[in-house]
Design an enzyme around this catalytic site. Structure first.
Site, PDB file in Angstrom:
ATOM      1  CG  ASP A  89      -2.021  -1.025   1.148  1.00  0.00           C
ATOM      2  OD1 ASP A  89      -2.471  -1.339   0.028  1.00  0.00           O
ATOM      3  OD2 ASP A  89      -2.453  -1.520   2.202  1.00  0.00           O
ATOM      4  CG  ASP A 130      -6.757  -1.481  -1.703  1.00  0.00           C
ATOM      5  OD1 ASP A 130      -6.960  -2.695  -1.885  1.00  0.00           O
ATOM      6  OD2 ASP A 130      -5.878  -1.049  -0.934  1.00  0.00           O
TER       7      ASP A 130
END
Length: 179
Positions: free
Chosen positions: A129, A147
């Site tokens: 991330d 995402d």
């Protein structure tokens, strides 16, 4: 032997033609994760705007690090779920007419996100991330391009089910009754 378009696994009359969208988003996702790993140390942050940073983080769980500290078995659970969802999305793309662009785009986006995150899980054991928003009053959990694709695709599916699915079913019934 003739090359019949209908014999092709990616028939232009089905939603499988939207796999190009999945591929583009998957490439962008994996490339941005690669750059994150190459350019930042773990937890290192680079300020882009006062409320937005690139921050290298690892997510061992699911959304919002759900089960992130479960000991490693969750990698297999989430990977299995991603494979099952991906298979179902490919089935939906195959059985949905190409003219249903909204739903095919939604399926393709969710598919690319699921595959992008499962690639990370299988290679690294965690998801990379890097998008970090701090609004001052709330800091959103760090996330990635996969995402975003999952979120947008899921939102499109919800919007469709709330506003257009019933209208489509009515039109199908009326078409059936007209025959």
């Amino acid at each position: 032997m003739t090359n019949n378009v209908s014999d092709s696994p990616v028939n232009s009359s089905t939603g499988l033609t939207f796999l190009w969208l999945s591929l583009i988003v998957l490439i962008v996702d994996q490339f941005t994760k690669y750059l994150t790993i190459e350019m930042l140390d773990l937890y290192e942050s680079f300020e882009v705007l006062p409320f937005f940073n690139f921050t290298y983080a690892r997510n061992y769980g699911a959304a919002f690090s759900f089960l992130g500290d479960a000991g490693g078995w969750q990698k297999y659970l989430f990977s299995g779920i991603a494979f099952a969802v991906s298979g179902y999305l490919i089935y939906l793309l195959k059985t949905t007419k190409a003219s249903h662009r909204w739903m095919n785009s939604a399926y393709a986006l969710v598919l690319s996100g699921a595959i992008g995150n499962v690639i990370d899980r299988l290679i690294f054991g965690y998801v990379v991330d890097f998008l970090d928003f701090d609004l001052g009053f709330y800091r959103w959990p760090v996330f990635n391009v996969a995402d975003i694709a999952i979120f947008i695709g899921a939102a499109m599916i919800i919007i469709d089910s709330l506003f257009w699915a019933e209208k489509r079913e009515k039109a199908k019934e009326e078409a059936k009754n007209d025959k």
